[in-house]
Design a protein around this motif. Structure first.
Motif, mmCIF file in Angstrom:
data_model
loop_
_atom_site.group_PDB
_atom_site.id
_atom_site.type_symbol
_atom_site.label_atom_id
_atom_site.label_comp_id
_atom_site.label_asym_id
_atom_site.label_seq_id
_atom_site.Cartn_x
_atom_site.Cartn_y
_atom_site.Cartn_z
ATOM 1 N N UNK A 190 0.830 -1.202 0.000
ATOM 2 C CA UNK A 190 0.000 0.000 0.000
ATOM 3 C C UNK A 190 0.864 1.251 0.000
ATOM 4 N N UNK A 191 1.888 1.285 0.829
ATOM 5 C CA UNK A 191 2.687 2.499 0.927
ATOM 6 C C UNK A 191 3.646 2.680 -0.236
ATOM 7 N N UNK A 192 4.032 1.612 -0.867
ATOM 8 C CA UNK A 192 4.790 1.785 -2.107
ATOM 9 C C UNK A 192 3.916 2.476 -3.157
ATOM 10 N N UNK A 193 2.660 2.030 -3.269
ATOM 11 C CA UNK A 193 1.755 2.653 -4.222
ATOM 12 C C UNK A 193 1.488 4.106 -3.876
ATOM 13 N N UNK A 194 1.290 4.365 -2.582
ATOM 14 C CA UNK A 194 0.922 5.717 -2.173
ATOM 15 C C UNK A 194 2.082 6.693 -2.233
ATOM 16 N N UNK A 195 3.308 6.202 -1.959
ATOM 17 C CA UNK A 195 4.462 7.106 -1.863
ATOM 18 C C UNK A 195 5.362 7.074 -3.080
ATOM 19 N N UNK A 196 5.308 5.980 -3.846
ATOM 20 C CA UNK A 196 6.215 5.846 -4.979
ATOM 21 C C UNK A 196 7.598 5.386 -4.585
ATOM 22 N N UNK A 197 7.803 5.006 -3.317
ATOM 23 C CA UNK A 197 9.114 4.587 -2.841
ATOM 24 C C UNK A 197 9.204 3.065 -2.760
ATOM 25 N N UNK A 198 10.392 2.544 -3.022
ATOM 26 C CA UNK A 198 10.638 1.113 -2.880
ATOM 27 C C UNK A 198 11.910 0.861 -2.090
ATOM 28 N N UNK A 199 12.362 1.869 -1.350
ATOM 29 C CA UNK A 199 13.613 1.763 -0.618
ATOM 30 C C UNK A 199 13.471 0.874 0.601
#
Length: 414
Positions: A190-199
């Motif tokens: 969910x937060x990868x989708x919402x933030x665009x981050x994959x770190x």
């Protein structure tokens, strides 16, 4: 394991859909859409076949197996085709035309960065839209379609349609969580989708984020003090994300979810308790000041109109689409009235000063509504952004509300 998806559907979604489907304007809008389409389909699929990659089992047995497993769990028998779109952002969509298969699209970056469990959450979410037939009430076109300049759907019903959309997303999130079987994977996906981050430096924790929104989700009448900056920071990340996080976290602790996965329910929440949390949280997202009849509401409505014109005029002129967006928010009286922009802009300072007397939560919500006006013509210019930042500052609302609302809107979970 096979489940009945209907028993996991968010109660508020069911209630709102029943309400809006009884509305004459909604039924008329849907009939007009069916007339336009003429019972035909396949156009969207044909465009994908001509411009993107259709992902077959031979190309990616992992994705094919994930789709098959989710379909089996949900009892979804319709054919599903998966397409990869060449995008640098995380994105996933699901769509079905009048005829043809269900179309699932995944961006290339999402496929590269998401773990298998995260992909199960995303694919399950998208199939959730399909099993609940969210396409049977297409939005936002149902709320905005008009004939001879007259909308089919009234403004109060339009607001309920948008409220239904928000509830529908939560229903789809529940299906994604069931398919993933892992709240942590749901959180990170969910937060990868919402933030665009994959770190790997950022490890989202669902329970932590749920606790972060406790003050936001608390009933307003239970609070004796003004909303503080911490509450505003959480609220301003995006009007949907905090509620969605809390809803997923609460559902992951519910008795039906744990039973469906064969896990212990010793400390589980009753589904009724989860529904009450969701309904209370969703109320915080609904623009009550646009409908209420009191002095506070009048103050905010006058400011929204004037500030909306200021934002619209910032890029060299007010577009009809921007006036239309203001009309949808405030009602046809404002949309049809003659606009004396210089005179109204002269009232801006006084209206901002008057609005400083209303709760901070309402001021933040008004700032978010300004982004709807700014984006009505398809883009937000630098000049419009600067005006919104200035208005936010003068309302003592952090400028990050503007940035994060716009950024959140660019990364929906569709």
């Amino acid at each position: 394991m096979r489940i009945d998806p209907r028993q996991f559907q968010v109660r508020r979604e069911q209630q709102l859909r029943d309400e809006v489907m009884q509305d004459f304007g909604v039924r008329k809008a849907l009939a007009k859409l069916r007339e336009w389409r003429g019972g035909k389909g396949y156009g969207y699929r044909r465009n994908l076949l001509s411009s993107t990659l259709r992902l077959t089992r031979s190309m990616s047995p992992e994705i094919a197996d994930t789709v098959a497993q989710c379909k089996e769990m949900l009892g979804y028998d319709s054919p599903v085709e998966v397409y990869v779109t060449p995008e640098h952002q995380f994105n996933a969509t699901c769509y079905r035309e009048v005829k043809g298969p269900t179309i699932l699209t995944l961006s290339s970056r999402l496929l590269e960065a998401f773990t298998p469990a995260e992909l199960r959450f995303v694919i399950g979410h998208e199939l959730g839209h399909a099993v609940f037939d969210h396409y049977g009430l297409p939005m936002p076109i149902t709320a905005t379609i008009e004939e001879l300049g007259i909308p089919f759907v009234s403004r109060p019903t339009s607001l309920r349609l948008y409220a239904w959309c928000r509830s529908a997303e939560l229903s789809a999130d529940r299906i994604g969580l069931l398919c993933a079987g892992d709240p942590e994977a749901a959180a990170s996906g969910f937060f990868k989708l919402a933030s665009g981050m994959a770190s790997e430096r950022v490890r989202p924790d669902l329970a932590t984020f749920a606790r972060q929104v406790e003050s936001l989700a608390s009933a307003p009448e239970a609070r004796e003090k003004e909303y503080d900056e911490d509450t505003l920071d959480c609220f301003s990340t995006h009007p949907y994300n905090p509620v969605r996080v809390r809803a997923v976290w609460a559902f992951s602790r519910s008795e039906p979810y744990l039973e469906a996965l064969g896990r212990s329910t010793d400390s589980a929440w009753a589904l009724e308790d989860v529904e009450q949390v969701i309904e209370r949280d969703l109320q915080l997202m609904e623009p009550s000041y646009l409908e209420e009849k009191n002095q506070t509401s009048d103050t905010l409505r006058r400011l929204l109109y004037t500030a909306g014109l200021a934002v619209a005029a910032a890029s060299g002129g007010i577009e009809p689409s921007e006036l239309e967006a203001l009309g949808r928010l405030l009602g046809s009286d404002h949309a049809d009235a003659p606009v004396d922009v210089p005179k109204l802009l002269g009232d801006l300072d006084g209206r901002i000063a008057a609005a400083l007397e209303v709760p901070l939560r309402n001021r933040a919500q008004l700032v978010q509504h300004l982004t709807i006006v700014a984006a009505a013509d398809g883009s937000v210019s630098e000049d419009e952004l600067h005006v919104m930042e200035d208005i936010a500052r003068r309302l003592e609302v952090g400028a990050q509300v503007v940035h994060q609302t716009i950024r959140g809107a660019m990364h929906p979970i569709d």
